[in-house]
Design a protein around this motif. Structure first.
Motif, mmCIF file in Angstrom:
data_model
loop_
_atom_site.group_PDB
_atom_site.id
_atom_site.type_symbol
_atom_site.label_atom_id
_atom_site.label_comp_id
_atom_site.label_asym_id
_atom_site.label_seq_id
_atom_site.Cartn_x
_atom_site.Cartn_y
_atom_site.Cartn_z
ATOM 1 N N CYS A 108 9.394 -3.784 -5.335
ATOM 2 C CA CYS A 108 10.218 -2.863 -4.552
ATOM 3 C C CYS A 108 9.539 -1.509 -4.399
ATOM 4 O O CYS A 108 9.715 -0.824 -3.391
ATOM 5 N N ARG A 109 8.778 -1.113 -5.409
ATOM 6 C CA ARG A 109 8.110 0.178 -5.407
ATOM 7 C C ARG A 109 6.735 0.016 -6.041
ATOM 8 O O ARG A 109 6.608 -0.634 -7.077
ATOM 9 N N ARG A 129 -0.115 6.846 5.274
ATOM 10 C CA ARG A 129 0.790 7.446 4.292
ATOM 11 C C ARG A 129 0.200 8.733 3.719
ATOM 12 O O ARG A 129 -1.006 8.942 3.720
ATOM 13 N N GLU A 158 5.571 10.826 -2.799
ATOM 14 C CA GLU A 158 6.293 9.620 -2.405
ATOM 15 C C GLU A 158 6.227 9.479 -0.894
ATOM 16 O O GLU A 158 6.497 10.419 -0.156
ATOM 17 N N ASP A 159 5.865 8.312 -0.415
ATOM 18 C CA ASP A 159 5.881 8.022 1.015
ATOM 19 C C ASP A 159 6.368 6.586 1.189
ATOM 20 O O ASP A 159 5.631 5.629 0.950
ATOM 21 N N GLY A 160 7.610 6.441 1.558
ATOM 22 C CA GLY A 160 8.192 5.116 1.667
ATOM 23 C C GLY A 160 8.328 4.466 0.303
ATOM 24 O O GLY A 160 8.820 5.076 -0.646
ATOM 25 N N THR A 161 7.846 3.248 0.197
ATOM 26 C CA THR A 161 7.946 2.516 -1.067
ATOM 27 C C THR A 161 6.746 2.729 -1.969
ATOM 28 O O THR A 161 6.648 2.127 -3.032
#
Length: 332
Positions: A108-109, A129, A158-161
């Motif tokens: 997920c991350r 990103r 943080e950029d998206g996931t």
């Protein structure tokens, strides 16, 4: 980071390790997540290597592993990709990069620590990103992977996931942020206090970066100006004074700085003065007024503004936090 409800159950953290991995890149996040379990967090951790065998870190420590990449089942809530001093060799290892892509697709991350960002970039996971890495390697990351928008001063991005963090101990900062996202600020603060680390450290990576060195130039006139600034940061280095020293017009000096140095004359002088002030704060106990006067800032307030603007911390905080570890001699 978007908060996740703490009632979601146990979260799986997968740490991908490989020969030559940096030990603290691995153990820092592990300590945060396992410590969180003592304060209401619910994490399960697994170490994964390419073939499931133990790996030897850059420090020579051997790490046991729970599974091979192809044995990983289900979805990880967090994938941690650490770095290592041999990152330039690792980014040419197609099999290793395939493992990173596989684990990323099942997570997920995805979070990198230090030069782990190079592995993510080489695997194509940072294209388009924003990202960061150790300040020493930020320029190289931007040069090798122009599709990545590198933010060299950030502790983590943080950029998206995908989340990338700066050098080594910044993996702890990143992991604390994830704990806060998953289980709330109270749990994260408890972990930070237990580990005796900042919940959110002041400033960015500029605090740690190497001293800027006088740039190379073939222009003798500019060289005289640069040398004069370096030799006596507290002297008169106004634009008119520089022009007289170079026997050039103020406009010509400004153009030389733009072409050869890449910053304005005033910005360059401030950078050199800031480095001189940093050196004084690290090595002595002079009052701030003395530091400001000797380095050309004139007043403690001007010194404070420059520190906050360039380093993100006050001179007092810098002296307290970076001159010493706080260790006290036990002799006598």
């Amino acid at each position: 980071m978007n908060p996740r409800h703490a009632g979601s159950g146990t979260l799986l953290v997968t740490v991908f390790v490989f020969p030559g991995v940096r030990l603290l890149d691995v153990t820092g996040p592990i300590e945060v997540f396992t410590s969180a379990n003592e304060f209401g967090g619910r994490y399960r951790l697994q170490l994964v290597s390419a073939d499931g065998g133990e790996v030897t870190t850059a420090a020579g420590t051997r790490l046991g592993v729970d599974a091979a990449v192809d044995q990983v089942r289900g979805t990880s809530d967090v994938l941690v990709v650490p770095g290592g001093p041999g990152w330039d060799r690792l980014i040419k290892d197609d099999a290793l990069l395939d493992h990173v892509r596989t684990l990323h697709a099942r997570s997920c991350r995805t979070a990198s620590v230090c030069t782990g960002a190079f592995l993510l970039a080489a695997a194509g996971l940072l294209d388009g990103r924003r990202a960061t890495t150790h300040w020493r390697n930020a320029d190289e990351l931007a040069l090798r992977f122009p599709a990545v928008r590198v933010e060299p001063d950030a502790i983590f991005v943080e950029d998206g996931t995908v989340v990338t963090s700066a050098g080594v101990s910044a993996g702890i900062d990143l992991s604390l942020a994830l704990v806060e996202e998953h289980f709330g600020g109270e749990v994260a603060r408890s972990v930070a206090k237990d580990m005796v680390v900042f919940m959110q450290r002041p400033g960015g990576q500029s605090q740690f970066s190497a001293r800027a060195r006088a740039p190379h130039t073939r222009q003798d006139a500019l060289r005289r100006v640069l040398d004069a600034v370096a030799e006596a940061p507290g002297a008169d280095h106004t634009l008119s004074a520089m022009a007289r020293r170079a026997s050039l017009s103020s406009r010509h000096v400004t153009r030389l700085f733009h072409d050869e140095v890449g910053v304005t004359p005033a910005r360059y002088v401030e950078q050199v003065r800031l480095e001189a002030a940093v050196s004084m704060l690290e090595s002595g106990d002079d009052p701030m007024a003395v530091v400001a006067r000797r380095t050309g800032f004139g007043s403690p307030e001007s010194l404070r503004r420059a520190f906050v603007r360039q380093l993100g911390v006050t001179p007092g905080a810098y002296r307290a936090g970076f001159r010493t570890t706080g260790a006290v001699s036990a002799t006598g």
